[in-house]
Design a protein around this motif. Structure first.
Motif, short mmCIF file in Angstrom:
data_model
loop_
_atom_site.label_atom_id
_atom_site.label_comp_id
_atom_site.label_asym_id
_atom_site.label_seq_id
_atom_site.Cartn_x
_atom_site.Cartn_y
_atom_site.Cartn_z
N LEU A 1 0.93 -1.21 -0.16
CA LEU A 1 0.10 0.20 -0.02
C LEU A 1 0.89 1.14 0.01
O LEU A 1 0.45 2.31 -0.69
CB LEU A 1 -0.95 -0.01 1.24
CG LEU A 1 -1.83 1.14 1.56
CD1 LEU A 1 -2.78 1.37 0.32
CD2 LEU A 1 -2.61 1.16 2.87
N ARG A 2 1.87 1.26 0.80
CA ARG A 2 2.70 2.39 0.75
C ARG A 2 3.32 2.48 -0.52
O ARG A 2 3.68 3.89 -0.95
CB ARG A 2 3.91 2.25 1.69
CG ARG A 2 3.49 2.32 3.19
CD ARG A 2 4.59 2.31 4.26
NE ARG A 2 5.51 1.24 4.41
CZ ARG A 2 5.30 0.27 4.99
NH1 ARG A 2 4.22 0.15 5.95
NH2 ARG A 2 5.87 -1.00 4.91
N GLN A 3 3.79 1.42 -1.46
CA GLN A 3 4.34 1.73 -2.48
C GLN A 3 3.12 2.05 -3.89
O GLN A 3 3.54 2.00 -4.87
CB GLN A 3 5.11 0.48 -3.01
CG GLN A 3 6.09 0.20 -2.18
CD GLN A 3 7.07 -1.26 -2.45
OE1 GLN A 3 7.00 -1.62 -3.58
NE2 GLN A 3 7.75 -1.43 -1.33
N GLY B 1 -8.31 -2.37 -1.33
CA GLY B 1 -7.57 -3.79 -1.45
C GLY B 1 -6.88 -4.20 -0.12
O GLY B 1 -6.98 -5.31 0.24
N TYR B 2 -6.33 -3.41 0.51
CA TYR B 2 -5.65 -3.49 1.78
C TYR B 2 -6.60 -3.71 3.00
O TYR B 2 -6.41 -4.41 3.69
CB TYR B 2 -4.66 -2.30 2.17
CG TYR B 2 -4.24 -2.35 3.34
CD1 TYR B 2 -3.25 -3.29 3.92
CD2 TYR B 2 -4.65 -1.45 4.50
CE1 TYR B 2 -2.92 -3.60 4.97
CE2 TYR B 2 -4.29 -1.54 5.82
CZ TYR B 2 -3.20 -2.57 6.15
OH TYR B 2 -2.95 -2.46 7.43
N LYS C 1 -6.46 -6.24 6.44
CA LYS C 1 -6.83 -5.68 7.86
C LYS C 1 -7.85 -6.24 8.41
O LYS C 1 -7.58 -6.60 9.80
CB LYS C 1 -7.11 -4.00 7.63
CG LYS C 1 -7.28 -3.58 9.01
CD LYS C 1 -5.70 -3.71 9.87
CE LYS C 1 -5.84 -2.62 11.06
NZ LYS C 1 -6.74 -2.89 12.07
N THR C 2 -8.83 -6.52 7.86
CA THR C 2 -10.30 -7.10 8.48
C THR C 2 -9.94 -8.37 8.74
O THR C 2 -10.12 -9.03 9.85
CB THR C 2 -11.35 -6.95 7.62
OG1 THR C 2 -11.80 -5.76 7.28
CG2 THR C 2 -12.55 -7.81 8.12
N ASN C 3 -9.16 -9.45 8.04
CA ASN C 3 -8.53 -10.57 8.37
C ASN C 3 -7.68 -10.80 9.64
O ASN C 3 -7.84 -11.56 10.63
CB ASN C 3 -8.06 -11.09 7.12
CG ASN C 3 -8.83 -11.30 6.05
OD1 ASN C 3 -10.09 -11.53 6.15
ND2 ASN C 3 -8.29 -11.56 4.87
N LEU C 4 -6.94 -9.63 9.75
CA LEU C 4 -5.98 -9.63 10.98
C LEU C 4 -7.14 -9.32 12.30
O LEU C 4 -6.73 -10.03 13.42
CB LEU C 4 -5.23 -8.64 10.92
CG LEU C 4 -4.04 -8.28 12.06
CD1 LEU C 4 -3.39 -9.66 12.60
CD2 LEU C 4 -3.03 -7.39 11.74
N ASP C 5 -8.03 -8.42 12.13
CA ASP C 5 -8.76 -8.02 13.30
C ASP C 5 -9.61 -9.34 13.51
O ASP C 5 -9.82 -9.70 14.88
CB ASP C 5 -9.66 -6.93 12.93
CG ASP C 5 -8.81 -5.82 12.76
OD1 ASP C 5 -7.67 -5.77 13.24
OD2 ASP C 5 -9.46 -4.81 12.28
#
Length: 387
Positions: free
Chosen positions: A147-149, A156-157, A161-165
């Motif tokens: 995402l930073r690049q 898409g990111y 993030k939802t999977n991690l939470d």
């Protein structure tokens, strides 16, 4: 023969006549003996029989303790009905009926194999969720770099993030399940919550029990210290409140009729007077180190309220109750009994405090009142019965 027959009745008649004359003479002699000097002795005998033997004491002034008494009951400060928190079978009973137990002491052991199986299952689920969490963290770190690049969009990111939470929440839930399973294993061992005396074991080894069943496994009562609940008349309420934490003497009677004494302090005064009985409820805390008092036992409680100086005192046995109230018999200087109405302020043990009706030094009858009337002559004797 005929002459002898006629002379016999004549002798018999003369003999009888002589006997009658002698009898009359003897009677006159006896009657004559009871002269004027014998009559005063009879009067003295009658006068002696009219005198009533009594035991007396002198009314005196002294400092006496003031107290109020009541009948009370003993109550355990803490009473715990021990129950099981889980369903299961009792495999061990580690104490006996009536044992003294300490806090944390093992009482019962339950079959813990089902709880161990649940723990292993929960630990396996936790391990699986922790693996998914590690994968979700790795993906989140990689896609944050993309995402930073600007190789992926913010939307898409967001999926990673939802999977991690979600993985973090699942791991936390699995960890809580493991903690719950371990707690169930701890519940398999039932320990004493307080120090006290155990009662009868209600459910024996080998029985199945349910969580929070209505029937306890055993009841534990704390005996040291212990409460004594009693009531006193409402007219003493002000003195009770001013006494604060006054000393309470508790007297119980054992099976042999002997007095069991203990002392404690006033711990509680109820916030209302019972209108049905006109009494106020009190509670004393007693150390009871020798366990002389037992929950549910009836006792006699005496609350000390202070001292009364220069109180006029007579034995409580001297005070009688009549139609006009309390009275005592006083022996005057002439040795005759006088009935005296008195006002009794209170009774302190075996002594009565007289508010009105007596003076210091007057001779008061303490034994023999039942035979006295006003004006009866008395004979003073000691407590042993000697005149």
């Amino acid at each position: 023969m005929a002459i002898i027959h006629r002379s016999t009745p004549c002798r018999s008649a003369r003999s009888r006549s002589w006997f009658v004359v002698a009898s009359i003479a003897l009677s006159a002699s006896l009657l004559g003996g009871c002269g004027a000097d014998q009559q005063p002795a009879g009067k003295a005998l009658i006068a002696s029989e009219a005198s009533v033997p009594v035991v007396v004491v002198k009314a005196q002034r002294k400092t006496v303790p003031l107290s109020v008494e009541g009948i009370g009951t003993v109550e355990a400060i803490a009473s715990v009905a021990v129950k099981s928190r889980i369903d299961g079978q009792i495999v061990t009973v580690a104490f006996a009926d009536g044992d003294d137990v300490k806090p944390g002491q093992v009482l019962f052991e339950m079959d813990c194999r089902p709880a161990l199986a649940q723990l292993r299952q929960a630990e396996a689920k936790l391990a699986s969720d922790m693996a998914l969490l590690a994968r979700a963290r790795a993906q989140d770190a990689r896609y944050q770099d993309l995402l930073r690049q600007r190789f992926i969009s913010a939307d898409g990111y967001q999926q990673y993030k939802t999977n991690l939470d979600s993985a973090l929440a699942n791991a936390a839930a699995a960890r809580a399940t493991v903690d719950s399973a371990r707690l169930q294993i701890d519940y398999c061992t039932i320990r004493a919550p307080i120090a006290g005396r155990a009662g009868r074991i209600m459910i024996q080894q080998g029985n199945l029990v349910k969580a929070n069943d209505g029937n306890p496994l055993v009841v534990i009562n704390q005996l040291t210290p212990i409460f004594v609940n009693f009531s006193v008349p409402e007219q003493y309420l002000a003195q009770v409140r001013s006494a604060g934490t006054g000393v309470v003497k508790v007297v119980a009677t054992d099976t042999d009729g002997k007095a069991v004494e203990a002392s404690g302090t006033l711990a509680f005064v109820d916030n209302a007077v019972d209108p049905a009985t006109g009494t106020v409820k009190l509670r004393a805390s007693v150390a009871n180190r020798d366990s002389g008092l037992w929950p549910g036992q009836f006792v006699h409680a005496v609350l000390a309220l202070g001292e009364r100086a220069d109180a006029l005192i007579v034995p409580a046995d001297a005070v009688q109750t009549g139609p006009r109230g309390s009275y005592v018999f006083v022996v005057g200087a002439d040795g005759k009994a006088q009935l005296r109405d008195v006002v009794v302020e209170r009774t302190a043990g075996a002594e009565a405090l007289i508010a009105e009706g007596l003076a210091v030094g007057e001779t008061v009858v303490v034994d023999g009142q039942s035979r006295l009337l006003p004006g009866s002559p008395t004979v003073i004797r000691d407590a042993a019965g000697k005149s």
